[in-house]
Write an enzyme that holds these catalytic residues in place. Structure first.
Site, PDB file in Angstrom:
ATOM      1  CG  PHE A 139      57.248 -37.474 -41.998  1.00 19.10           C
ATOM      2  CD1 PHE A 139      55.972 -36.933 -42.067  1.00 19.10           C
ATOM      3  CD2 PHE A 139      57.472 -38.553 -41.155  1.00 19.10           C
ATOM      4  CE1 PHE A 139      54.939 -37.469 -41.318  1.00 19.10           C
ATOM      5  CE2 PHE A 139      56.453 -39.090 -40.399  1.00 19.10           C
ATOM      6  CZ  PHE A 139      55.172 -38.549 -40.483  1.00 19.10           C
ATOM      7  CD  GLN A 199      53.373 -29.505 -35.469  1.00 23.04           C
ATOM      8  OE1 GLN A 199      53.861 -28.428 -35.743  1.00 23.04           O
ATOM      9  NE2 GLN A 199      52.155 -29.635 -34.990  1.00 23.04           N
ATOM     10  CG  HIS A 257      -1.827   0.701  -8.220  1.00 18.53           C
ATOM     11  ND1 HIS A 257      -2.256  -0.492  -7.695  1.00 18.53           N
ATOM     12  CD2 HIS A 257      -0.517   0.801  -7.867  1.00 18.53           C
ATOM     13  CE1 HIS A 257      -1.257  -1.084  -7.064  1.00 18.53           C
ATOM     14  NE2 HIS A 257      -0.181  -0.315  -7.161  1.00 18.53           N
ATOM     15  CD  GLU A 258       1.862   3.437 -10.019  1.00 17.99           C
ATOM     16  OE1 GLU A 258       2.574   3.895  -9.102  1.00 17.99           O
ATOM     17  OE2 GLU A 258       1.863   2.235 -10.331  1.00 17.99           O
ATOM     18  CG  HIS A 262       1.613   3.348  -4.570  1.00 17.97           C
ATOM     19  ND1 HIS A 262       1.597   2.517  -3.480  1.00 17.97           N
ATOM     20  CD2 HIS A 262       1.522   2.533  -5.658  1.00 17.97           C
ATOM     21  CE1 HIS A 262       1.500   1.262  -3.875  1.00 17.97           C
ATOM     22  NE2 HIS A 262       1.446   1.245  -5.202  1.00 17.97           N
ATOM     23  CG  ASP A 265       2.196  -2.312  -4.366  1.00 13.04           C
ATOM     24  OD1 ASP A 265       3.384  -2.032  -4.581  1.00 13.04           O
ATOM     25  OD2 ASP A 265       1.244  -1.842  -5.011  1.00 13.04           O
TER      26      ASP A 265
END
Length: 651
Positions: free
Chosen positions: A126, A133, A426-427, A430, A502
């Site tokens: 032990f 450790q 719309h398109e 443009h 836009d």
């Protein structure tokens, strides 16, 4: 190996523990009956004895009925002679297996010594385990301040990168080639009294190859390359960052000549004294250590520091002075020739069809970084694999351009006929306005198929890379942005939310014309001063350095720009109602329209640049606008000119 030793130690410890507990706590065995020698002689004569084990003067007798008995023989006398004296004949003795045991050491150790020593062994085990450790925790604590830098060995050809692997960036490579010469042959510079540069700061937007070109410098110089991110220096514990900086430069000096590359240096290199942590902030301690290592008392080192950032404005002035980062190399977005070279490098291991022209793809990707182009080819390869093709064709490449910019198609989105008609008008608005004005970019593709957040989109690309934009360009682009809004209003008498993006972009562009570019009637001056808070955000607010009367004049000028653009778009659409009808009908029928088909409807002559081969699906040329191209200011000339998707219909 360490894990193996640890596991073996634990196994041994548990074996000792369980064996000891077994011996200590096992139930007491039934003691064999003790008989006299005369009784033993009688049993032998009756053929009841199978074996006798002689252990010095003790006898362990095994009977044929599996019972055991014990007895004691006469001292200094043999068992055979003793039994003969008790009347046992030689024939009966021959039937018994007599084994003489020299000692009973094993039973002595197991039965007597081990139970006595076991508690001491367990305590010792032990204590040994706890010491191991503690030693491990101590070593972890000591290594906590060690550098986390990854080292690339120049002899490893798998990770070696040279300038041949970096396409474009000609000026940057020329600047960094001097660094390579310093590392290779420092003597010729030192003879003339020249000092090796301490650091090189790579500036540029994300994806332009800052890390790649830093690795190429290390590969060309055949020097070790230490790579670490700025965020890896800082931990929650005070002093760790400075410790890691010391360890990093210590390793680099041992391997000199070497290159240290710090990616995203703005994580630790920000202005000191302006943060929320005060003057003793952990980042400031880390930065102080970097400053000392780069140009402190110990200056005779052959280590070059290369750092990369896309926020040079937030760096501490001490980092940027001569003696620290002596050189600043800007990694800009590639032009068309550089894009062709980058595409060729990323296409090396990809089976392209014979009729693919990478220059056409380069023409349609202005504003793309090297990382974007790499992603484009990767997406094209994925498209081809999903379709079961063995080569990559132009169709996959052009679809990849749209996917990189806008996202994947959303053909599953159900749109009713009325909404589809609105999006088409719309398109078409443009595209019609954009093709009718001389200072706009050519329309490359129109689509009413939803992609990403866009219900539809109009894509265009400039005929050549633009660095400076004129007032006429902005004025015409304003009309293009309002083309969709005007088209909806003329066709249906009402407008929809599809024009919101836009209008937002048109308003922003108009305000920039007035407040930033000096292109309005208010004259050649700017209005307002944007203040950036280094630690609290990229951009917090705009300082108002003009009067309320001037603010009113600015608003009037912005409104005038938009009103004039509206009139121009309205006149074009009213004058070309028949063409608008043809465009809308074709869009509703086919949902997409390529450049060649659009030009035929508009009566535009074929452009002189390389066309797409007729046997391929007509690819798109992309760059600036979706439903009207977003304009770029001179200060934004290096930003990617991509469509700005609108989450509402038709935009």
């Amino acid at each position: 190996m360490k894990n193996l030793n640890k596991n073996i130690s634990l196994i041994i410890l548990f074996v000792l523990l369980f064996s000891g507990l077994f011996i200590l706590y096992k139930g007491p065995e039934e003691k064999p009956a003790e008989i006299s020698l005369s009784e033993l002689a009688s049993q032998i004569n009756e053929s009841l004895v199978k074996e006798i084990v002689v252990d010095e003067n003790s006898l362990v007798i095994s009977l044929k009925n599996d019972k055991k008995e014990t007895s004691i023989k006469e001292k200094e006398a043999g068992l055979t002679e003793t039994l003969k004296n008790y009347g046992v004949s030689q024939e009966k003795l021959a039937e018994v297996n007599i084994n003489i045991k020299d000692n009973a050491s094993s039973s002595f150790w197991l039965g007597t010594v081990l139970p006595f020593l076991l508690p001491f062994l367990l305590i010792a085990g032990f204590i040994w385990f706890m010491l191991k450790q503690a030693q491990k925790g101590n070593s972890q604590a000591l290594s906590f301040g060690s550098s986390r830098a990854r080292v690339v060995d120049p002899k490893d050809k798998r990770f070696r990168t040279t300038f041949k692997d970096v396409a474009g960036a000609k000026e940057a490579k020329e600047e960094l080639m001097e660094i390579v010469e310093f590392l290779k042959t420092p003597g010729k510079f030192l003879k003339l009294g020249a000092k090796i540069p301490k650091g090189v700061l790579l500036l540029g937007p994300p994806g332009t190859g800052k890390t790649l070109i830093a690795k190429a410098v290390a590969g060309e110089a055949n020097a070790p390359f230490f790579n670490i991110s700025g965020s890896e220096f800082v931990e929650m514990f005070v002093g760790v960052g400075a410790s890691r900086v010391r360890d990093l430069f210590k390793q680099a000096k041992k391997n000199a000549p070497a290159i240290v590359f710090i990616d995203e240096i703005d994580a630790v290199g920000r202005h000191r004294g302006a943060g929320l942590g005060g003057g003793h902030d952990e980042r400031e301690q880390t930065l102080n250590q970097i400053l000392v290592e780069m140009d402190g008392f110990d200056t005779n080192t052959n280590v070059i520091v290369i750092a990369a950032t896309n926020r040079p404005d937030v760096l501490d002035p001490a980092l940027l002075r001569p003696g620290r980062f002596d050189r600043r190399v800007t990694m800009d977005l590639p032009d068309i020739e550089e894009r062709v070279a980058i595409l060729k490098i990323h296409a090396k291991n990809k089976p392209l069809a014979d009729n693919i022209d990478l220059r056409v793809i380069a023409e349609r990707t202005p504003g793309f970084s090297g990382a974007d182009l790499s992603n484009l080819l990767n997406e094209a390869a994925i498209f081809s694999a999903r379709r079961g093709k063995k080569e990559i064709f132009m169709r996959e490449l052009t679809e990849s351009i749209e996917k990189v910019i806008l996202g994947p198609e959303r053909r599953s989105r159900i749109i009713d006929e009325e909404e589809k008609k609105i999006i088409a008008y719309h398109e078409a608005g443009h595209a019609l306005v954009g093709a009718s004005l001389k200072n706009t970019d050519p329309v490359q593709k129109i689509s009413i198929i939803s992609r990403g957040h866009a219900g539809g989109y109009t894509l265009s690309a400039p005929a050549k890379d633009k660095r400076l934009l004129s007032r006429d360009y902005f004025i015409d682009e304003l009309s293009v942005l309002l083309g969709g809004y005007v088209s909806e209003k003329i066709a249906f008498g009402v407008v929809t939310t599809g024009a919101s993006n836009d209008l937002e972009r048109a308003t922003s562009m108009s305000r920039n014309l007035v407040t930033r570019y000096g292109m309005s009637e208010l004259g050649p001056r700017t209005f307002g001063h944007k203040q950036e808070m280094v630690f609290l955000g990229k951009e917090m607010h705009e300082e108002k350095n003009y009067s309320e009367k001037t603010a009113e004049d600015i608003d009037k000028q912005v409104s005038k720009f938009i009103a004039d653009a509206y009139k121009v778009a309205e006149k074009i659409i009213l004058d070309k109602k028949d063409v608008m009808g043809d465009l809308v009908a074709k869009l509703i029928e086919k949902e997409t329209m390529e450049q060649e088909e659009f030009n035929n409807i508009m009566g535009i002559k074929k452009r002189t640049t390389a066309p797409v081969k007729p046997d391929l699906d007509q690819p798109v040329e992309i760059d600036t606008k979706k439903e009207g191209s977003p304009s770029k200011s001179p200060s934004e000339k290096n930003k990617k000119t991509v469509p700005d998707p609108n989450p509402v219909e038709g935009v």
